[in-house]
Design an enzyme around this catalytic site. Sequence first.
Site, PDB file in Angstrom:
ATOM      1  N   ASP A  15     -36.246  11.315  -1.225  1.00 35.04           N
ATOM      2  CA  ASP A  15     -37.455  12.114  -0.615  1.00 35.04           C
ATOM      3  C   ASP A  15     -37.856  11.510   0.634  1.00 35.04           C
ATOM      4  O   ASP A  15     -37.739  10.165   0.864  1.00 35.04           O
ATOM      5  CB  ASP A  15     -38.375  12.527  -1.506  1.00 35.04           C
ATOM      6  CG  ASP A  15     -39.586  13.449  -1.005  1.00 35.04           C
ATOM      7  OD1 ASP A  15     -39.061  14.243   0.016  1.00 35.04           O
ATOM      8  OD2 ASP A  15     -40.864  13.018  -0.938  1.00 35.04           O
ATOM      9  N   ASP A  17     -41.068  12.275   3.201  1.00 32.65           N
ATOM     10  CA  ASP A  17     -42.638  12.256   3.176  1.00 32.65           C
ATOM     11  C   ASP A  17     -43.284  11.999   1.881  1.00 32.65           C
ATOM     12  O   ASP A  17     -42.838  12.543   0.849  1.00 32.65           O
ATOM     13  CB  ASP A  17     -43.343  13.697   3.639  1.00 32.65           C
ATOM     14  CG  ASP A  17     -42.772  13.952   4.936  1.00 32.65           C
ATOM     15  OD1 ASP A  17     -43.536  13.491   6.115  1.00 32.65           O
ATOM     16  OD2 ASP A  17     -41.736  14.743   5.171  1.00 32.65           O
ATOM     17  N   ASP A 194     -42.019  12.039  -4.982  1.00 30.36           N
ATOM     18  CA  ASP A 194     -43.351  12.073  -5.049  1.00 30.36           C
ATOM     19  C   ASP A 194     -44.082  13.392  -5.380  1.00 30.36           C
ATOM     20  O   ASP A 194     -45.232  13.356  -5.818  1.00 30.36           O
ATOM     21  CB  ASP A 194     -44.181  11.469  -3.952  1.00 30.36           C
ATOM     22  CG  ASP A 194     -44.093  12.527  -2.714  1.00 30.36           C
ATOM     23  OD1 ASP A 194     -43.232  13.079  -2.254  1.00 30.36           O
ATOM     24  OD2 ASP A 194     -45.202  12.692  -2.580  1.00 30.36           O
TER      25      ASP A 194
END
Length: 251
Positions: A15, A17, A194
Amino acid sequence: MTPPDLDRTNALFLDLDGTLLEIAATPELVVVPPCLPGLLANLHALLGGAVAIVTGRSIGVVDSLLAPFSASAAGEHGVALRYQDGTVEEMAGGLAVPAAWREALEAAAERWPGVLVEPKPHGVAVHYRLVPERGNDVWRLVRSLVPQDHSWFRLIPAREAVEIGPRAASKGHAVERLMAHAPFQGRRPIFVGDDFTDEAGMDAARQLGGEGLRVAEVFGGNPAAVRAWLSRGVDLLSNRIAPAPPVGASP
């Protein structure tokens, strides 16, 4: 929990950001560490190309942020997929958030200073990080536009944001499609993420015999720790350092 040592059997799905990059107040203010493109390029070479960025951003934005690094990628949570050979697989252009919804969101953002609308080729994200007190207002609006049983679109929760995107797309499907093709095929996937949308990618990696690593649990919520782990991976794959001994092994 300690992250695993990387080896040459791995495939990496990362991922952007909140995982490789620290979350910024707005999407445009994100800062890319100068070392990151080179780090990713080194991993890409050492893993035979089996590195992919899997993100809610569009592939074009990913390329602009990580230049000159460019590789396999899944954009808009899997709406668009780029394979190792450069082939891009994308949902039909007609499957995009209706103009009337975009206009309603833009009008609301004008009434609510600090609420930001991020247009995407197929979807749209609404950020309220700058004014978290507007979160309930934003969610009421998007729920009025997209009912839970909508046939084509769904609401995707994020950190102080919500996105409207095609129901058929997910990071899990993106991992599955990439893993069916070289250079990922036959490798052991590791997905690092996240956020809520990353859970599908983690689940797919586990079902394919690999691992899903949550940044909060494994890296203390710190993207710098993720980058440090990737840097260690470069050293391991380059045989510059030895792998850590198994837990419980005698010194």
